[in-house]
Every structure is written in C-alpha cells, then in structure tokens.
Scaffold this motif. Structure first.
Motif, PDB file in Angstrom:
ATOM      1  N   ALA A 167     -73.338  -9.968 -22.500  1.00 43.05           N
ATOM      2  CA  ALA A 167     -71.670  -8.985 -22.600  1.00 43.05           C
ATOM      3  C   ALA A 167     -72.308  -7.884 -23.037  1.00 43.05           C
ATOM      4  CB  ALA A 167     -70.911  -9.132 -22.971  1.00 43.05           C
ATOM      5  N   LEU A 168     -72.856  -7.762 -23.560  1.00 45.58           N
ATOM      6  CA  LEU A 168     -73.559  -6.312 -24.716  1.00 45.58           C
ATOM      7  C   LEU A 168     -74.838  -5.603 -23.514  1.00 45.58           C
ATOM      8  CD1 LEU A 168     -73.299  -6.843 -28.114  1.00 45.58           C
ATOM      9  CD2 LEU A 168     -71.770  -5.664 -27.329  1.00 45.58           C
ATOM     10  N   ASP A 169     -75.427  -6.971 -23.024  1.00 46.93           N
ATOM     11  CA  ASP A 169     -76.480  -6.308 -22.445  1.00 46.93           C
ATOM     12  C   ASP A 169     -76.304  -6.006 -21.210  1.00 46.93           C
ATOM     13  OD1 ASP A 169     -78.752  -7.220 -24.087  1.00 46.93           O
ATOM     14  OD2 ASP A 169     -79.151  -9.506 -22.833  1.00 46.93           O
ATOM     15  N   PHE A 170     -75.218  -6.322 -20.706  1.00 50.45           N
ATOM     16  CA  PHE A 170     -74.198  -6.000 -19.372  1.00 50.45           C
ATOM     17  C   PHE A 170     -73.752  -4.333 -19.621  1.00 50.45           C
ATOM     18  CE2 PHE A 170     -70.266  -4.669 -17.347  1.00 50.45           C
ATOM     19  CZ  PHE A 170     -70.272  -4.828 -15.715  1.00 50.45           C
ATOM     20  N   LEU A 171     -73.154  -4.284 -20.544  1.00 48.99           N
ATOM     21  CA  LEU A 171     -72.832  -2.751 -21.201  1.00 48.99           C
ATOM     22  C   LEU A 171     -73.547  -1.942 -21.315  1.00 48.99           C
ATOM     23  CD1 LEU A 171     -69.610  -4.167 -23.497  1.00 48.99           C
ATOM     24  CD2 LEU A 171     -69.465  -2.857 -21.227  1.00 48.99           C
ATOM     25  N   ALA A 172     -74.785  -2.425 -22.143  1.00 42.79           N
ATOM     26  CA  ALA A 172     -75.969  -1.218 -21.940  1.00 42.79           C
ATOM     27  C   ALA A 172     -76.990  -1.532 -20.827  1.00 42.79           C
ATOM     28  CB  ALA A 172     -77.389  -2.245 -22.901  1.00 42.79           C
ATOM     29  N   THR A 173     -76.650  -1.790 -19.788  1.00 41.03           N
ATOM     30  CA  THR A 173     -77.364  -1.730 -17.910  1.00 41.03           C
ATOM     31  C   THR A 173     -75.948  -1.236 -17.018  1.00 41.03           C
ATOM     32  OG1 THR A 173     -76.914  -3.904 -18.052  1.00 41.03           O
ATOM     33  CG2 THR A 173     -79.143  -2.640 -19.134  1.00 41.03           C
ATOM     34  N   ARG A 174     -74.814  -1.104 -17.270  1.00 41.16           N
ATOM     35  CA  ARG A 174     -74.377  -0.967 -15.895  1.00 41.16           C
ATOM     36  C   ARG A 174     -73.838   0.825 -15.687  1.00 41.16           C
ATOM     37  NH1 ARG A 174     -70.530   2.703 -16.255  1.00 41.16           N
ATOM     38  NH2 ARG A 174     -69.470   1.400 -14.795  1.00 41.16           N
ATOM     39  N   ARG A 175     -74.023   0.282 -14.608  1.00 40.41           N
ATOM     40  CA  ARG A 175     -74.234   1.327 -13.429  1.00 40.41           C
ATOM     41  C   ARG A 175     -73.489   1.508 -12.137  1.00 40.41           C
ATOM     42  NH1 ARG A 175     -73.797   5.674 -12.203  1.00 40.41           N
ATOM     43  NH2 ARG A 175     -75.973   7.114 -11.371  1.00 40.41           N
ATOM     44  N   SER A 176     -71.914   2.381 -12.512  1.00 38.35           N
ATOM     45  CA  SER A 176     -71.710   2.544 -11.147  1.00 38.35           C
ATOM     46  C   SER A 176     -72.325   2.917 -10.427  1.00 38.35           C
ATOM     47  CB  SER A 176     -69.985   3.909 -11.193  1.00 38.35           C
ATOM     48  OG  SER A 176     -69.404   3.177 -12.564  1.00 38.35           O
ATOM     49  N   HIS A 177     -71.728   2.161  -8.915  1.00 40.83           N
ATOM     50  CA  HIS A 177     -72.499   2.985  -7.338  1.00 40.83           C
ATOM     51  C   HIS A 177     -71.707   3.912  -7.033  1.00 40.83           C
ATOM     52  CE1 HIS A 177     -73.861  -1.630  -8.204  1.00 40.83           C
ATOM     53  NE2 HIS A 177     -74.523  -1.229  -7.424  1.00 40.83           N
ATOM     54  N   ALA A 209     -54.079   3.614 -17.585  1.00 41.12           N
ATOM     55  CA  ALA A 209     -54.071   2.921 -16.554  1.00 41.12           C
ATOM     56  C   ALA A 209     -56.143   3.624 -15.986  1.00 41.12           C
ATOM     57  CB  ALA A 209     -53.064   4.266 -15.289  1.00 41.12           C
ATOM     58  N   GLY A 210     -56.697   4.736 -17.261  1.00 40.52           N
ATOM     59  CA  GLY A 210     -57.517   4.332 -17.068  1.00 40.52           C
ATOM     60  C   GLY A 210     -58.006   3.503 -16.958  1.00 40.52           C
ATOM     61  N   ALA A 211     -57.877   2.652 -18.216  1.00 38.44           N
ATOM     62  CA  ALA A 211     -58.432   1.596 -18.654  1.00 38.44           C
ATOM     63  C   ALA A 211     -58.671   0.429 -17.677  1.00 38.44           C
ATOM     64  CB  ALA A 211     -58.206   0.768 -19.885  1.00 38.44           C
ATOM     65  N   VAL A 212     -57.897   0.142 -16.805  1.00 42.41           N
ATOM     66  CA  VAL A 212     -57.635  -0.853 -15.449  1.00 42.41           C
ATOM     67  C   VAL A 212     -58.366   0.118 -14.637  1.00 42.41           C
ATOM     68  CG1 VAL A 212     -56.150  -1.696 -13.756  1.00 42.41           C
ATOM     69  CG2 VAL A 212     -55.394  -1.421 -16.406  1.00 42.41           C
ATOM     70  N   CYS A 213     -58.480   1.250 -15.023  1.00 39.45           N
ATOM     71  CA  CYS A 213     -59.632   1.159 -13.609  1.00 39.45           C
ATOM     72  C   CYS A 213     -61.329   1.126 -13.823  1.00 39.45           C
ATOM     73  CB  CYS A 213     -59.906   3.027 -13.395  1.00 39.45           C
ATOM     74  SG  CYS A 213     -58.076   3.840 -12.341  1.00 39.45           S
ATOM     75  N   LEU A 214     -61.597   1.156 -15.236  1.00 40.39           N
ATOM     76  CA  LEU A 214     -63.161   1.063 -15.782  1.00 40.39           C
ATOM     77  C   LEU A 214     -62.908  -0.400 -15.640  1.00 40.39           C
ATOM     78  CD1 LEU A 214     -65.553   1.213 -16.766  1.00 40.39           C
ATOM     79  CD2 LEU A 214     -64.727   1.568 -19.343  1.00 40.39           C
ATOM     80  N   GLY A 215     -62.312  -1.515 -15.800  1.00 40.45           N
ATOM     81  CA  GLY A 215     -61.270  -2.640 -15.675  1.00 40.45           C
ATOM     82  C   GLY A 215     -62.428  -3.111 -14.897  1.00 40.45           C
ATOM     83  N   LEU A 216     -61.582  -2.530 -13.621  1.00 43.09           N
ATOM     84  CA  LEU A 216     -61.839  -3.221 -12.413  1.00 43.09           C
ATOM     85  C   LEU A 216     -63.418  -2.882 -11.430  1.00 43.09           C
ATOM     86  CD1 LEU A 216     -61.309  -4.204  -9.718  1.00 43.09           C
ATOM     87  CD2 LEU A 216     -60.609  -2.272  -9.110  1.00 43.09           C
ATOM     88  N   VAL A 217     -63.720  -1.336 -12.591  1.00 38.62           N
ATOM     89  CA  VAL A 217     -65.306  -1.075 -11.765  1.00 38.62           C
ATOM     90  C   VAL A 217     -66.077  -2.469 -12.873  1.00 38.62           C
ATOM     91  CG1 VAL A 217     -67.163   0.586 -12.229  1.00 38.62           C
ATOM     92  CG2 VAL A 217     -64.746   1.272 -12.058  1.00 38.62           C
ATOM     93  N   ALA A 221     -65.265  -5.600 -13.958  1.00 37.69           N
ATOM     94  CA  ALA A 221     -65.343  -6.808 -13.154  1.00 37.69           C
ATOM     95  C   ALA A 221     -65.892  -6.823 -12.503  1.00 37.69           C
ATOM     96  CB  ALA A 221     -63.737  -7.331 -13.259  1.00 37.69           C
ATOM     97  N   ALA A 222     -66.139  -6.061 -11.262  1.00 33.72           N
ATOM     98  CA  ALA A 222     -66.906  -6.284  -9.601  1.00 33.72           C
ATOM     99  C   ALA A 222     -68.060  -6.036 -10.263  1.00 33.72           C
ATOM    100  CB  ALA A 222     -66.423  -4.906  -8.894  1.00 33.72           C
ATOM    101  N   LEU A 223     -68.930  -4.953 -10.930  1.00 36.95           N
ATOM    102  CA  LEU A 223     -70.115  -5.445 -11.387  1.00 36.95           C
ATOM    103  C   LEU A 223     -70.751  -5.899 -11.761  1.00 36.95           C
ATOM    104  CD1 LEU A 223     -70.666  -1.844 -12.497  1.00 36.95           C
ATOM    105  CD2 LEU A 223     -71.245  -2.313 -10.344  1.00 36.95           C
ATOM    106  N   ALA A 224     -69.688  -7.000 -12.741  1.00 35.20           N
ATOM    107  CA  ALA A 224     -69.917  -7.982 -13.692  1.00 35.20           C
ATOM    108  C   ALA A 224     -69.939  -9.956 -12.536  1.00 35.20           C
ATOM    109  CB  ALA A 224     -69.145  -8.318 -14.712  1.00 35.20           C
ATOM    110  N   SER A 225     -69.199  -9.064 -11.771  1.00 32.59           N
ATOM    111  CA  SER A 225     -69.109 -10.492 -10.616  1.00 32.59           C
ATOM    112  C   SER A 225     -70.254 -10.221  -9.055  1.00 32.59           C
ATOM    113  CB  SER A 225     -67.895 -10.235  -9.737  1.00 32.59           C
ATOM    114  OG  SER A 225     -66.373 -10.472 -11.084  1.00 32.59           O
ATOM    115  N   GLY A 226     -71.202  -9.566  -9.508  1.00 31.57           N
ATOM    116  CA  GLY A 226     -72.428  -9.023  -8.208  1.00 31.57           C
ATOM    117  C   GLY A 226     -72.319  -8.166  -7.702  1.00 31.57           C
ATOM    118  N   TRP A 227     -70.984  -7.735  -7.383  1.00 34.31           N
ATOM    119  CA  TRP A 227     -70.042  -6.116  -5.948  1.00 34.31           C
ATOM    120  C   TRP A 227     -70.748  -4.986  -6.885  1.00 34.31           C
ATOM    121  CZ3 TRP A 227     -69.534  -8.532  -2.130  1.00 34.31           C
ATOM    122  CH2 TRP A 227     -68.825  -9.760  -2.083  1.00 34.31           C
TER     123      TRP A 227
END
Length: 192
Positions: free
Chosen positions: A8-18, A118-126, A128-134
């Motif tokens: 999870a930490l590795d994911f957070l350290a490298t996450r990047r929105s599209h 509501a903002g946390a939900v937005c980031l949570g959705l982003v 979740a999608a990234l972590a799922s490979g989308w």
C-alpha cells in the motif's frame, strides 16, 4: 512497532492520476464500478452522515451531456475555449462518476467537514481505480459549478453540488511523473 503494509505504501508513493484526455475503452463493467464505489465509500465521514452520492455516467449519456455543456456555454457567453472545455470531457469520455455533495444538517458535523468527506470520496475513487489497474483522473471545470448544467444534465437538487468528476478507463502509457511539493518546506513541528 506497527506492521507496515509495504504494498500500500509503495502504491501511495508512486500513484499518479491520468488525464481524462488519454483514457480510452474498455472501461470497468457495472460490477467493477460498484466495487470501486464500495472502496471509495470507505472514506472518512464524521457522524456517518454520507453527505455525498454517486452518478455513474456511461458512454451513451456522454453525447447528451456534451451537447448540454455546449448549449450552456453559449448561453453564458463563453468563448470557443470555454465551449471546448465544457463539452470536451464528455466528447472524449467513456465512463465517469460524478461525486455529488449533499450536505446533511447535523449539529456536531459542520458543512465544511462534509465537504472534506466528499473530497475524500473523490480521491478514494481515483485511488481505488488506479489500484485496480484502471486509469483515472479527477476533474471539475466550469460545468461542475453551473447550476443549469448540473440540474438539467445531472438531476442535482438545489442543495447539491458537484464535488468532482472522476473519469475511469484504459490507458496506453503510464502518466509521467510531475514535480511534487517538498514536504519539509510545508511542515511545521510543534513540540511544546
């Protein structure tokens, strides 16, 4: 010492929105979207008020929303750039989730905290999608704040607002890294 979840930490350290501009089909199916929404709904929510809801915009609805965005832009006197920005995300979009903030009157939970939820939900959705490979990207734009668009196009009530629009889809290349803030320059430590 707490046990780290290094994955999870590795994911957070490298996450990047599209950018939604680069997202293509295929997109998650309804069952996959519901799973992503379930993850996003685990966001902080003081008082368990659920001061937000979801609108899933599928491909067939995108053309209608693009046309409405253009009509609203023209009615508001927007220039060509404003028109293009208003309709662009729908012209290119294949799947988006609108996170709608719907405040709840609560003595112990001010509206500001509900907005943050509501903002946390937005980031949570982003995430979740990234972590799922989308691929996923959170956008807004003038259309998110135009009452005519959100009420006519999305069916929002008078007390509801758009917290964000999260586009989800496939991507050909990973987004490039961008400069990140220097945390040490933004941090104050209070020791006494």
């Amino acid at each position: 010492m707490p046990e780290k979840n290094q994955a999870a930490l590795d994911f957070l350290a490298t996450r990047r929105s599209h950018s939604p501009k680069v997202l293509t089909a295929p997109v998650p199916d309804r069952a996959e979207v519901e799973e992503l929404l379930t993850y996003a709904a685990r966001s902080p929510d003081h008082g368990a008020l659920t001061p937000w809801r979801f609108i899933v915009v599928e491909k067939p609805a995108m053309a209608r929303l693009a046309d409405l965005a253009e009509a609203r832009a023209r009615a508001l006197g927007k220039d060509d750039e404003g028109i293009a920005k208003g309709r662009g995300q729908f012209d290119r979009g294949n799947l988006a989730v609108v996170i709608v903030e719907r405040p709840v009157a609560a003595e112990k939970v001010p509206y500001r905290e509900q907005t943050l939820s509501a903002g946390a939900v937005c980031l949570g959705l982003v995430n979740a999608a990234l972590a799922s490979g989308w691929g996923a990207g959170w956008v807004s734009g003038w259309i998110s704040f135009d009452r005519g668009f959100v009420e006519d196009g999305l069916g929002l009530g008078a007390d509801e607002t758009v917290a964000g629009i999260v586009h989800i889809g496939s991507f050909a290349t990973a987004p490039t890294e961008r400069p990140r803030p220097q945390v040490t320059e933004l941090t104050t430590w209070l020791s006494a």
